[in-house]
Scaffold this motif. Sequence first.
Motif, PDB file in Angstrom:
ATOM      1  N   ALA A  33      -6.758  -3.306   4.707  1.00 61.79           N
ATOM      2  CA  ALA A  33      -5.955  -2.086   4.852  1.00 61.79           C
ATOM      3  C   ALA A  33      -6.509  -1.197   5.965  1.00 61.79           C
ATOM      4  O   ALA A  33      -5.748  -0.632   6.754  1.00 61.79           O
ATOM      5  CB  ALA A  33      -5.907  -1.327   3.527  1.00 61.79           C
ATOM      6  N   PRO A  65      -4.142   0.528  -1.558  1.00 62.72           N
ATOM      7  CA  PRO A  65      -3.575  -0.777  -1.888  1.00 62.72           C
ATOM      8  C   PRO A  65      -3.211  -0.829  -3.378  1.00 62.72           C
ATOM      9  O   PRO A  65      -3.962  -0.338  -4.225  1.00 62.72           O
ATOM     10  CB  PRO A  65      -4.702  -1.760  -1.577  1.00 62.72           C
ATOM     11  CG  PRO A  65      -5.589  -1.027  -0.618  1.00 62.72           C
ATOM     12  CD  PRO A  65      -5.498   0.418  -1.028  1.00 62.72           C
ATOM     13  N   ALA A  92      -9.541   4.072   2.848  1.00 65.20           N
ATOM     14  CA  ALA A  92      -8.876   3.102   1.963  1.00 65.20           C
ATOM     15  C   ALA A  92      -9.505   3.276   0.590  1.00 65.20           C
ATOM     16  O   ALA A  92     -10.733   3.226   0.447  1.00 65.20           O
ATOM     17  CB  ALA A  92      -9.060   1.683   2.465  1.00 65.20           C
ATOM     18  N   VAL A 115      -5.016   5.365   2.477  1.00 66.21           N
ATOM     19  CA  VAL A 115      -4.315   4.114   2.194  1.00 66.21           C
ATOM     20  C   VAL A 115      -4.743   3.636   0.812  1.00 66.21           C
ATOM     21  O   VAL A 115      -5.941   3.473   0.552  1.00 66.21           O
ATOM     22  CB  VAL A 115      -4.634   3.039   3.256  1.00 66.21           C
ATOM     23  CG1 VAL A 115      -3.853   1.771   2.972  1.00 66.21           C
ATOM     24  CG2 VAL A 115      -4.349   3.560   4.648  1.00 66.21           C
ATOM     25  N   CYS A 170       0.841  -1.198   0.000  1.00 69.77           N
ATOM     26  CA  CYS A 170       0.000   0.000   0.000  1.00 69.77           C
ATOM     27  C   CYS A 170       0.873   1.243   0.000  1.00 69.77           C
ATOM     28  O   CYS A 170       1.988   1.220   0.504  1.00 69.77           O
ATOM     29  CB  CYS A 170      -0.875   0.053   1.256  1.00 69.77           C
ATOM     30  SG  CYS A 170      -2.045  -1.283   1.449  1.00 69.77           S
TER      31      CYS A 170
END
Length: 187
Positions: free
Chosen positions: A82, A62, A33, A60, A9
């Motif tokens: 995440a 990924p 996320a 975040v 990430c």
Amino acid sequence: SRGGRSIPCEVYYPATTAGANVPVAAGAFPVLAFGHGFVMTVGAYANFRQAFVPEGYILVLPTTEGGFAPSHGDFGLDLAFAIAAMQAEGVTSWSPFFGHVFSTAAVMGHSMGGGASFLAAGGAPAITTVVNFAAAETNPSAVAAAGNAAMPTLVFSGSEDCVVPATGNQQDMYSASASTCKAFVSI
């Protein structure tokens, strides 16, 4: 990792100074996320980083499922993981994020990542909000998964989107959403 699966990430957060690996700013921040679109890199979403991080969010991104044969199910699980991993960092005394992660979290995404946001939301209690942009139907079905997502939900759609039209995608996810607090925005 998630059960031995590596989940690389990119993480952006409010910091004391600009730069990489600098201390987290004072305070606790909600986690966002964000799932990327089909064959897109997370670099395409710099605008989200520039908008959300200065406002006090941990973002975040990924980087999994970036190829031509992505697993939508795994991508949804990666997004949920995440969030849970960042929240765990907030209560881990040796983590640089200790005491800096707020308990609320949103799962977000664009296109494939938008569909995966509903896959993530259905069974992840750490996720308190869903926001997506031009969400695409996935396999397993994001429309079906939306029926398990009872948290506040915001769905953005492009009225002239010829790649991921609202019908069969965002409109169906919105209609299927179990949330009593939801909004559909057609641009």
